[in-house]
Design a protein around this motif. Structure first.
Motif, PDB file in Angstrom:
ATOM      1  N   ARG A   1      -5.183   0.374   1.980  1.00  0.00           N
ATOM      2  CA  ARG A   1      -5.585  -0.999   1.612  1.00  0.00           C
ATOM      3  C   ARG A   1      -7.087  -1.049   1.350  1.00  0.00           C
TER       4      ARG A   1
ATOM      5  N   ASP B   1      -3.393   0.175  -2.505  1.00  0.00           N
ATOM      6  CA  ASP B   1      -3.080  -1.261  -2.422  1.00  0.00           C
ATOM      7  C   ASP B   1      -4.399  -2.023  -2.555  1.00  0.00           C
TER       8      ASP B   1
ATOM      9  N   SER C   1      -0.450 -10.088   1.429  1.00  0.00           N
ATOM     10  CA  SER C   1       0.038  -8.926   0.667  1.00  0.00           C
ATOM     11  C   SER C   1       0.252  -9.277  -0.816  1.00  0.00           C
TER      12      SER C   1
ATOM     13  N   ILE D   1      -2.238  -8.049  -3.454  1.00  0.00           N
ATOM     14  CA  ILE D   1      -2.345  -6.629  -3.831  1.00  0.00           C
ATOM     15  C   ILE D   1      -2.114  -6.476  -5.333  1.00  0.00           C
TER      16      ILE D   1
END
Ligand code: NAP
Length: 224
Positions: A107, A146, A196, A199
């Motif tokens: 991430r 990500d 999320s 992303i």
């Protein structure tokens, strides 16, 4: 949510230190990636600090090993040396992205800028900064990680009245002007890390006192 270890590069910067403060406040463990001579505010003196040059791949890999995510808040400081944007905003970002791939950090969030990628813009008088910022963004977009890119408008040091101030979130190349306090950029970064749905997206952020705060997840689900 259980505590995470999040690395912040450029944590001595005026946006970077606020991101680290926000992460601390929500119970995460910030790991600060700093240059050897970087200065930190008192609030972050107790944090895990890793001092290195971005050109030192071994030190960078070591500093990023074991973290749950990286926020890249480095940026060339104003200088007569016009190569700063190329070195920091393009190659410096690329080096951090490559290190994340080597050590398995998935991430990654990058603080870039409104108008990244534009050639005709007065800010480019400083070493073509908007062009090099886009090169940094592209390195992250192509990484397979990500990723999220946050592009803020003009940054301010204002701290007053921010609890009720809303962020205007848009997709890429939708905003060209307006400003946002660094404290709200930090808030936007931490919220995007936790969301999320952000992303794989470039998100532009400015703010206005007359705008009601809205959750990023709601904005992404309804208008982006
Ligand atoms: N100013 C604006 O209005 C504006 C608008 C949109 C986007 N942005 C972008 O938003 C980001 C944050 O801006 P800011 O004004 O809050 O940042 P800042 O206070 O200028 O901090 C920059 C950070 O980058 C680090 N850095 C600079 N050169 C480096 C190098 N060669 N190697 C490693 N680290 C280096 C600095 O470390 P040291 O403390 O050691 O110098 C500092 O931690 C930047 O990417 C900036 O370009 C700015």
């Amino acid at each position: 949510m259980s505590p995470r270890t999040i690395a912040i590069s450029g944590a001595s910067g005026k946006t970077g230190y606020r991101i680290a403060e926000d992460l601390l406040q929500r119970g995460d463990q910030p790991r600060l990636l700093l240059r050897p001579a970087s200065q930190l505010p008192e609030s972050l003196q107790g944090c895990d600090q890793r001092r290195l040059e971005l050109s030192d791949a071994v030190a960078l890999d070591d500093a990023l090993t074991g973290v749950d995510g990286l926020v890249i808040a480095t940026g060339a400081r104003p200088s007569v040396d016009l190569s700063g944007p190329m070195r920091v905003d393009a190659w410096g970002v690329q080096r951090q992205v490559e290190s994340c791939r080597r050590v398995g950090v998935r991430r990654v969030l990058l603080v870039s800028s409104l108008c990244a990628g534009r050639w005709r813009h007065p800010l480019n008088l400083f070493g073509l900064i908007l062009v090099w910022k886009r090169v940094g963004e592209r390195a992250l977009e192509r990484s397979g990680l990500d990723w999220t890119v946050i592009r803020p408008g003009g940054l301010s040091e204002r701290e007053e009245g921010l609890a009720s101030e809303g962020i205007l979130w848009t997709g890429p190349d939708a905003q060209t002007s307006n400003a946002i306090p660094r404290r709200l950029v930090a808030k936007a970064c931490v919220e995007a890390l936790d969301t999320s749905e952000s992303i794989g997206r470039i998100l532009e952020v400015t703010s206005r006192p007359d705008l009601a705060p809205q959750l990023l997840a709601t904005v992404l689900a309804t208008s982006l």
